[in-house]
Design a protein around this motif. Structure first.
Motif, PDB file in Angstrom:
ATOM      1  N   VAL A  33     -23.787  -2.923  17.130  1.00  0.00           N
ATOM      2  CA  VAL A  33     -24.409  -3.342  18.583  1.00  0.00           C
ATOM      3  C   VAL A  33     -23.054  -4.193  19.111  1.00  0.00           C
ATOM      4  N   VAL A  34     -22.708  -3.934  20.195  1.00  0.00           N
ATOM      5  CA  VAL A  34     -21.727  -4.363  20.956  1.00  0.00           C
ATOM      6  C   VAL A  34     -22.248  -4.989  22.442  1.00  0.00           C
ATOM      7  N   ALA A  35     -22.173  -6.327  22.778  1.00  0.00           N
ATOM      8  CA  ALA A  35     -22.682  -6.373  24.079  1.00  0.00           C
ATOM      9  C   ALA A  35     -21.506  -6.835  24.929  1.00  0.00           C
ATOM     10  N   LEU A  36     -21.497  -6.449  26.183  1.00  0.00           N
ATOM     11  CA  LEU A  36     -20.707  -6.840  27.099  1.00  0.00           C
ATOM     12  C   LEU A  36     -21.051  -7.859  28.154  1.00  0.00           C
ATOM     13  N   ILE A  37     -20.391  -8.816  28.546  1.00  0.00           N
ATOM     14  CA  ILE A  37     -21.160  -9.928  29.257  1.00  0.00           C
ATOM     15  C   ILE A  37     -20.296 -10.493  30.338  1.00  0.00           C
ATOM     16  N   GLY A  38     -20.844 -11.071  31.338  1.00  0.00           N
ATOM     17  CA  GLY A  38     -19.706 -11.513  32.488  1.00  0.00           C
ATOM     18  C   GLY A  38     -20.654 -11.449  33.580  1.00  0.00           C
ATOM     19  N   ILE A 188     -38.075 -10.792  25.701  1.00  0.00           N
ATOM     20  CA  ILE A 188     -38.052 -11.278  24.266  1.00  0.00           C
ATOM     21  C   ILE A 188     -38.749  -9.953  23.557  1.00  0.00           C
ATOM     22  N   GLN A 189     -39.621  -9.572  23.989  1.00  0.00           N
ATOM     23  CA  GLN A 189     -40.423  -8.178  23.305  1.00  0.00           C
ATOM     24  C   GLN A 189     -39.435  -7.131  23.563  1.00  0.00           C
ATOM     25  N   VAL A 190     -38.882  -6.799  24.602  1.00  0.00           N
ATOM     26  CA  VAL A 190     -38.037  -5.737  24.774  1.00  0.00           C
ATOM     27  C   VAL A 190     -36.835  -5.672  23.886  1.00  0.00           C
ATOM     28  N   LEU A 191     -36.264  -6.939  23.917  1.00  0.00           N
ATOM     29  CA  LEU A 191     -34.891  -7.233  23.241  1.00  0.00           C
ATOM     30  C   LEU A 191     -35.189  -6.985  21.722  1.00  0.00           C
ATOM     31  N   LEU A 192     -36.422  -7.636  21.157  1.00  0.00           N
ATOM     32  CA  LEU A 192     -36.875  -7.526  19.824  1.00  0.00           C
ATOM     33  C   LEU A 192     -36.965  -5.837  19.602  1.00  0.00           C
ATOM     34  N   LEU A 193     -37.626  -5.129  20.318  1.00  0.00           N
ATOM     35  CA  LEU A 193     -37.748  -3.836  20.113  1.00  0.00           C
ATOM     36  C   LEU A 193     -36.546  -2.929  20.007  1.00  0.00           C
ATOM     37  N   VAL A 205     -24.816   0.774  19.662  1.00  0.00           N
ATOM     38  CA  VAL A 205     -25.545   0.420  21.145  1.00  0.00           C
ATOM     39  C   VAL A 205     -24.436  -0.426  21.861  1.00  0.00           C
ATOM     40  N   ILE A 206     -24.293  -0.250  22.997  1.00  0.00           N
ATOM     41  CA  ILE A 206     -23.344  -0.837  23.792  1.00  0.00           C
ATOM     42  C   ILE A 206     -24.556  -1.692  24.881  1.00  0.00           C
ATOM     43  N   PHE A 207     -24.364  -3.037  24.829  1.00  0.00           N
ATOM     44  CA  PHE A 207     -25.447  -3.617  25.348  1.00  0.00           C
ATOM     45  C   PHE A 207     -24.792  -4.560  26.674  1.00  0.00           C
ATOM     46  N   VAL A 208     -25.302  -4.228  27.955  1.00  0.00           N
ATOM     47  CA  VAL A 208     -24.686  -5.031  28.955  1.00  0.00           C
ATOM     48  C   VAL A 208     -25.820  -6.173  29.396  1.00  0.00           C
ATOM     49  N   THR A 209     -25.309  -7.411  29.718  1.00  0.00           N
ATOM     50  CA  THR A 209     -26.244  -8.369  30.079  1.00  0.00           C
ATOM     51  C   THR A 209     -25.518  -9.429  30.707  1.00  0.00           C
ATOM     52  N   HIS A 210     -25.934 -10.291  31.443  1.00  0.00           N
ATOM     53  CA  HIS A 210     -25.344 -11.465  32.016  1.00  0.00           C
ATOM     54  C   HIS A 210     -25.678 -12.553  31.235  1.00  0.00           C
ATOM     55  N   ASP A 211     -26.602 -12.521  30.206  1.00  0.00           N
ATOM     56  CA  ASP A 211     -27.398 -13.810  29.322  1.00  0.00           C
ATOM     57  C   ASP A 211     -26.448 -13.853  27.992  1.00  0.00           C
ATOM     58  N   ILE A 212     -25.602 -14.648  27.846  1.00  0.00           N
ATOM     59  CA  ILE A 212     -24.931 -14.924  26.542  1.00  0.00           C
ATOM     60  C   ILE A 212     -25.976 -14.914  25.621  1.00  0.00           C
ATOM     61  N   GLY A 213     -26.912 -15.862  25.849  1.00  0.00           N
ATOM     62  CA  GLY A 213     -27.980 -16.056  24.741  1.00  0.00           C
ATOM     63  C   GLY A 213     -28.650 -14.782  24.340  1.00  0.00           C
ATOM     64  N   ALA A 214     -29.091 -13.757  25.241  1.00  0.00           N
ATOM     65  CA  ALA A 214     -29.530 -12.514  24.573  1.00  0.00           C
ATOM     66  C   ALA A 214     -28.484 -11.732  23.906  1.00  0.00           C
ATOM     67  N   ALA A 215     -27.306 -11.801  24.090  1.00  0.00           N
ATOM     68  CA  ALA A 215     -26.346 -11.082  23.712  1.00  0.00           C
ATOM     69  C   ALA A 215     -26.109 -11.778  22.163  1.00  0.00           C
ATOM     70  N   VAL A 216     -26.084 -12.933  21.939  1.00  0.00           N
ATOM     71  CA  VAL A 216     -26.131 -13.569  20.598  1.00  0.00           C
ATOM     72  C   VAL A 216     -27.328 -13.028  19.709  1.00  0.00           C
TER      73      VAL A 216
END
Length: 327
Positions: A33-38, A188-193, A205-216
């Motif tokens: 799982v790789v997150a793209l943030i910014g 939180i439920q969707v992220l855990l799922l 998975v490539i996961f795009v988000t603004h939230d660095i906390g969710a990415a972690v």
């Protein structure tokens, strides 16, 4: 599994060409799982949509290399591309109410997707759609299959969008800010799922988000994008503990439970992202960076390898390393 090299995406429909993605290179291993943030406009979603060739090809120029499981995505003809979408790589869009067709039931859309890629009967496809709804924990799945998108709540629509994305057992899942429109509990439920399904199915998975906390929380590795470039990349632990690009530090400090000044105010990043149609000659973050020097404004920094798997595009990585942890 995914190999992106020197990807450049330029939109040409306006008065000036817009360099939305500028030399991005990224590799994703099987089951990773790789997150793209910014911030908005940094090129995250454009990079993701390029993996499915969703841009208007008359108004965009795409160069570089995009390979998924050894297949050259940019060289695919229309028929090959249609077979590839959904079967090899699928996408969870940011707003399912816009992504799902409003004139068909959600169940019919999933059945149609399954039958497009696999030689199964309508009854068998319906049973698979029912099993998918159960897997993503939608209550009363049989009744919800007969519902239209507008008849479902935001969280339920997002779960239906995940079910649709998984319908044809893809190898790569692209998640474009899948929790943006949801309240904190449902997020939180969707992220855990998503994380549970990724581990269960072995998805890349490539996961795009603004939230660095969710990415972690969900990612093995994180790539920080700014003005169309990846400015820092590393494991989640590396970026949280030892960020070496000032922009990464700024994102960490601007978290709601991150560093606060003495007055108790939330830290912010001053200024605005640059105009992608008029990018500066040097570092694009220089005008907003408290550590910038004259050299930063005249030189485009190359990637500096700081540790195995950890790199940053910055002329001041040593100075950044000397600062206290931002979290």
């Amino acid at each position: 599994m995914v190999d992106i090299r020197n990807l450049r995406v330029t939109f040409t429909g306006g008065k000036k060409p817009v360099q939305a993605v500028n030399g991005v290179s990224l590799a994703v291993q099987r089951g990773e799982v790789v997150a793209l943030i910014g911030e908005s406009g940094s090129g995250k979603s454009v990079t993701l949509r390029t993996l499915l060739r969703l841009h208007n090809e008359r108004r965009s120029q795409i160069t570089g290399q995009v390979q998924v499981d050894g297949r050259d995505v940019l060289a695919m003809d229309s028929r090959t591309l249609a077979d590839y979408r959904g079967k090899v790589t699928s996408m969870i869009f940011q707003e399912p109410l816009l992504a799902l067709d409003p004139v068909y039931t959600v169940g019919r859309q999933i059945v149609e997707s399954i039958r497009r890629h696999e030689p199964v009967s309508a009854a068998e496809a319906h049973q698979r759609a029912l099993a998918l709804f159960e897997r993503v924990r939608i209550p009363s799945p049989e009744r919800r299959l007969a519902a239209y998108p507008h008849e479902m709540s935001g969280g339920m629509r997002q779960r239906a969008m995940i079910a649709l994305a998984l319908a044809c057992k893809p190898q790569v899942l692209l998640a474009d800010e899948p929790t943006t429109a949801l309240d904190a509990t449902v997020q939180i439920q969707v992220l855990l799922l998503l994380r549970e399904l990724q581990r269960e199915l072995g998805l890349s998975v490539i996961f795009v988000t603004h939230d660095i906390g969710a990415a972690v929380e969900v990612a093995d590795r994180i790539a920080v994008m700014y003005a169309g470039r990846i400015v820092e990349e590393g494991t989640a632990r590396q970026l949280i503990r030892t960020p070496r690009h000032p922009y990464t530090r700024a994102l960490l400090q601007s978290r709601a439970h991150g560093a606060m000044d003495k007055g108790g105010r939330l830290a912010t990043i001053g200024g605005s992202p640059p105009d992608l149609a008029n990018l500066p000659a040097g570092c694009a973050f220089a005008d907003r960076c408290p550590m910038a020097q004259d050299a930063c404004r005249g030189t485009q920094p190359d990637a500096v390898v700081l540790a195995p798997g950890h790199l940053a595009r910055c002329l001041r990585t040593d100075a950044t390393a000397a600062l206290a942890s931002p979290v």
